[in-house]
Design an enzyme around this catalytic site. Structure first.
Site, PDB file in Angstrom:
ATOM      1  N   GLY A   7       0.169  -1.747  -6.319  1.00 27.05           N
ATOM      2  CA  GLY A   7      -0.210  -0.336  -6.352  1.00 27.05           C
ATOM      3  C   GLY A   7       0.999   0.480  -6.775  1.00 27.05           C
ATOM      4  CG  PHE A   8       4.196   1.273  -9.688  1.00 19.63           C
ATOM      5  CD1 PHE A   8       5.016   0.972  -8.610  1.00 19.63           C
ATOM      6  CD2 PHE A   8       4.785   1.737 -10.853  1.00 19.63           C
ATOM      7  CE1 PHE A   8       6.392   1.126  -8.696  1.00 19.63           C
ATOM      8  CE2 PHE A   8       6.156   1.900 -10.961  1.00 19.63           C
ATOM      9  CZ  PHE A   8       6.967   1.584  -9.877  1.00 19.63           C
ATOM     10  N   GLY A  12       3.463   4.170  -4.511  1.00 20.01           N
ATOM     11  CA  GLY A  12       4.224   3.025  -4.980  1.00 20.01           C
ATOM     12  C   GLY A  12       5.485   3.431  -5.719  1.00 20.01           C
ATOM     13  CD  GLU A 133       4.206   3.900  12.398  1.00 21.85           C
ATOM     14  OE1 GLU A 133       3.340   4.754  12.701  1.00 21.85           O
ATOM     15  OE2 GLU A 133       4.811   3.221  13.243  1.00 21.85           O
ATOM     16  N   GLY A 191      -2.467  20.366  -5.159  1.00 22.78           N
ATOM     17  CA  GLY A 191      -2.448  18.915  -5.069  1.00 22.78           C
ATOM     18  C   GLY A 191      -2.673  18.373  -3.677  1.00 22.78           C
ATOM     19  CD  GLU A 194      -7.143  12.836  -4.158  1.00 26.57           C
ATOM     20  OE1 GLU A 194      -7.302  12.873  -5.402  1.00 26.57           O
ATOM     21  OE2 GLU A 194      -6.128  12.368  -3.611  1.00 26.57           O
ATOM     22  CG  ASP A 205      -8.147  10.743   5.557  1.00 27.95           C
ATOM     23  OD1 ASP A 205      -7.802   9.688   5.012  1.00 27.95           O
ATOM     24  OD2 ASP A 205      -7.350  11.491   6.152  1.00 27.95           O
ATOM     25  CE  LYS A 209      -5.263   9.523   7.525  1.00 28.38           C
ATOM     26  NZ  LYS A 209      -4.788  10.872   7.142  1.00 28.38           N
TER      27      LYS A 209
END
Length: 326
Positions: A7-8, A12, A133, A191, A194, A205, A209
């Site tokens: 993942g970049f 990443g 984490e 930003g 999304e 989301d 968690k």
């Protein structure tokens, strides 16, 4: 120790910039369309420059399978986008790495929410570690805080603001009198949200968690479908103004009550002096323990560098444990 990054994207790349000065050697990197491998260590500034110029971190004919088969890493760092329903394709990648006897560190919520108990068992069988984490609250050390800092305590309850996008929207509505659509658009422009903010504003989301925290730290075994979820998309400026007139405000709060087996996410009216009233994109988590009493964690919950901070904490823990012969 040698690291492979799967993942970049923003996370990443942020991690690659951080790792350049930490003593870790990055031997492989993969994005969704390419990969590069060098058993002696990659030139990270060169990889980052190539990604910026071409959109590819390496060669289009190389992929994740090639990195796994190379075995040229000690720790797999999985930071690809989350699929909350299946955890794939990251789940299969993590399974493969653990089965090979490789440590895994991930910021990917999907695999941990969907299959933590399976993955932890696989890690234990193969004598390696699974660090996650970065899956909850970014730079906030909630996992290590509960597992190590509050070891020996029984957590009676956990309440938290676990989504910075929602917190930003509600903060702007309260402080500037913006309507929900106006605040959401501002979050998009900056930003923080999304193009499709459904996971954030619908509370999904935050719920994911909670599932991670409940299953990995609080002895529960639940799925996302077990969480009672209400988002913030119906919150009006009038509701916030009414709460303000009573010395309170509205925040999206995630709640775990282990003894009742209850997990939920919903907008809640809370006093302005409550420790969970944090502004902007901050996250905050309060736990009530039998010995320590109430303890609150506050910090940056998202972004490349806060997430890299959490990943680096797991990497250092694994390296230190390895050096001690654990």
């Amino acid at each position: 120790m040698r690291i492979a990054i799967i993942g970049f994207g923003a996370v990443g790349q942020g991690l690659a910039r951080v790792l350049a000065d930490t003593g870790f050697t990055v031997t492989a990197v993969a994005d969704s369309r390419s990969a590069c491998i060098n058993k002696d260590g990659l030139d990270l500034p060169e990889v980052l420059a190539r990604k910026e110029e071409s959109g590819l971190c390496g060669s289009a004919g190389i992929g994740i399978a090639d990195i796994l088969s190379s075995g040229a890493f000690d720790i797999l760092v999985e930071v690809s986008p989350t699929n909350a329903e299946t955890g794939e394709p990251a789940l299969s990648t993590i399974r493969s790495a653990l089965a090979m006897g490789k440590h895994v560190v991930t910021s990917n919520k999907g695999p941990i929410a969907c299959a933590y108990h399976e993955l932890k068992a696989l890690a234990d069988i193969n004598g390696v570690m699974l660090g996650y984490e970065a899956t909850v609250a970014g730079a906030v050390p909630i996992v290590s805080g509960l597992r190590h800092g509050l070891a020996g305590n029984t957590v009676r309850s956990l309440h938290g603001i676990l989504n910075g996008t929602c917190n930003y929207i509600l903060t702007r509505m309260r402080d500037e009198g913006l309507t929900y659509p106006q605040a959401l658009q501002e979050a998009r422009d900056l930003g923080y949200a999304e193009a499709d903010p459904t996971y954030d504003v619908k509370g999904i989301d935050a719920a994911i968690k909670l599932v991670i925290l409940a299953n990995t730290l609080l002895g529960m075994d639940i799925r996302l479908s077990d969480v009672d979820i209400t988002g913030i998309d119906s919150i009006t400026l009038e509701a916030l103004s009414l709460a303000e007139s009573e010395g309170a405000t509205i925040r999206l709060i995630g709640e775990i009550l282990p003894e009742r087996n209850q997990v939920r996410v919903s907008p809640r009216v809370i006093p302005l002096d409550h420790p969970l009233v944090v502004d902007g994109t901050l996250n905050a988590i309060s736990v009530c323990c039998d010995l320590a009493g109430p303890v609150t964690f506050i910090g940056k919950g998202a972004g490349p560098y806060p997430t890299a901070s959490a990943i680096l904490a797991d990497l250092n823990f694994i390296r230190d444990s390895y050096d001690r012969g654990a």
